[in-house]
Design a protein around this motif. Structure first.
Motif: not given
Length: 408
Positions: A182-186, A193-194, A218-221, A395-401
């Motif tokens: 539950a926690a991972v995709p949420a 992301l981390r 994990r694959c979905q994230v 500015g809100l989301l982690e990661g380069r995308l």
């Protein structure tokens, strides 16, 4: 012969892992299955092999032999894995266990079937909230509640409830797996992301669905973060393992994810082939209502391939499976609808549908997917109206995308 074989094994030492399973199967064949404890252990071994038919037969025999509420719960679990939710709820109409961890597990299984199969969300939540405060075993009920909150589109609540379980490493293994899935995709959808990836790798468990569930999320994230090579590696490994285990539902799930990765990489023909396999395998066994999402993705892939008639057909099939359970994927389906409209030359409608997908994602705080939907609004021809929000999301989301999307 089966009766003599069973008697010979029971009379001796059951040394090998599969000896109990053999004895249970032989007793069923001979009509002498009367030991509920042995039958339940055998049923659990059959479940670990994803042999739902044998699991069901062993669990029913355990119920008939007087196995009580535990046997009923095991039977309901295997019915749930087969997508037979109404039957599962029906067999659990009797008295639940009086106290303890088994009562919490009972509540979790019953609530899951009420939500996924009968769309009785409020009843399922109430049952889980009551069980979650129990002195023993409440972690499993809380974890199942987190799972339902995720798929009902209430992501911050899902993270909060799951976190209470994950903060207790001594909690039952099943509770930790449910909470993690539950926690991972949420967390990933919220842009954390981390944290998502840390949770996804922290709780591997020896449970029939545990490893698969954790690998899927994990694959979905990773897919949502644009880390396609990593997502592809997980999907391919999961698919090969599922094929080796002869598990049609796991194979179907991984085929779907292979299709999603291929679509993200621009390999449209490959994506269509994998998604077709997913739809074929999940059609009969779709306990958690992923088929609607797979069908909608297949519709958008067919549209991108230039087959508008097929795209419309797949989308109709997706819409036929709409319901109250698993609203998490509503924005995803809407974005697929946008690309079907675009392929049919309805660009204005496509832009409106993509914007609606973004709004829906924002409402449920699926910020990662909101960014993807807004980017598609721009790709479809209306970049001016989305640039500011994309910059906010970067500015809100982690990661380069997110930054790459905002600057493109």
């Amino acid at each position: 012969v089966a009766e003599r074989l069973a008697a010979a094994f029971v009379g001796g030492a059951l040394r090998r892992r599969d000896d109990l399973l053999r004895v249970g199967a032989w007793q069923l064949e001979a009509g002498v299955a009367t030991n509920p404890a042995l039958l339940l252990k055998a049923a659990r071994q059959a479940a670990a092999r994803f042999d739902h038919e044998l699991t069901e037969r062993l669990a029913r025999a355990a119920v008939d032999a007087g196995g009580g509420p535990t046997a009923v719960r095991v039977l309901a679990e295997t019915l749930e894995w087969q997508g037979r939710h109404a039957e599962a709820v029906a067999v659990m109409e009797g008295e639940p266990p009086a106290t303890g961890a088994e009562r919490a597990r009972w509540a979790s299984i019953r609530a899951g079937n009420l939500y996924w199969g009968l769309e009785r969300t409020a009843e399922a939540e109430k049952l889980l909230q009551e069980a979650a405060v129990a002195e023993e075993g409440g972690e499993e009920a809380a974890a199942m509640l987190a799972w339902i909150l995720l798929f009902d589109g209430r992501l911050p609540e899902a993270v909060a409830v799951a976190g209470r379980v994950l903060d207790q490493p001594e909690a039952p293994a099943q509770a930790l797996v449910w909470a993690a899935t539950a926690a991972v995709p949420a967390l990933g959808s919220l842009g954390r992301l981390r944290e998502a990836l840390a949770v996804a790798t922290a709780h591997p468990q020896d449970l029939p669905w545990g490893e698969t569930q954790l690998s899927l999320v994990r694959c979905q994230v990773l897919l949502g973060a644009g880390r396609l090579a990593e997502a592809r590696g997980i999907a391919e490994a999961g698919y090969q393992a599922a094929v080796a285990d002869r598990s049609s539902e796991r194979t179907g799930g991984w085929a779907g994810f292979r299709g999603l990765v291929a679509k993200a990489e621009g390999r449209i023909a490959t994506a269509e082939a994998w998604l077709r396999e997913a739809v074929a395998l999940l059609d009969e066994q779709d306990p958690y209502r992923f088929m609607r999402w797979c069908l909608a993705e297949l519709a958008s892939v067919a549209a991108l391939a230039g087959d508008q008639k097929a795209a419309a057909g797949w989308l109709d099939r997706a819409d036929a499976r709409a319901g109250e359970a698993n609203r998490y994927f509503d924005p995803w389906v809407e974005l697929d609808r946008a690309w079907v409209a675009a392929a049919g030359g309805e660009l204005t409608r496509a832009i409106d549908l993509a914007a609606r997908a973004a709004d829906s994602a924002r409402a449920s705080k699926q910020f990662t997917f909101e960014a993807a939907a807004l980017y598609d609004v721009a790709r479809l021809g209306a970049p001016a109206g989305v640039r500011q929000r994309l910059e906010e999301l970067a500015g809100l989301l982690e990661g380069r995308l997110p930054s790459l999307v905002a600057s493109s």
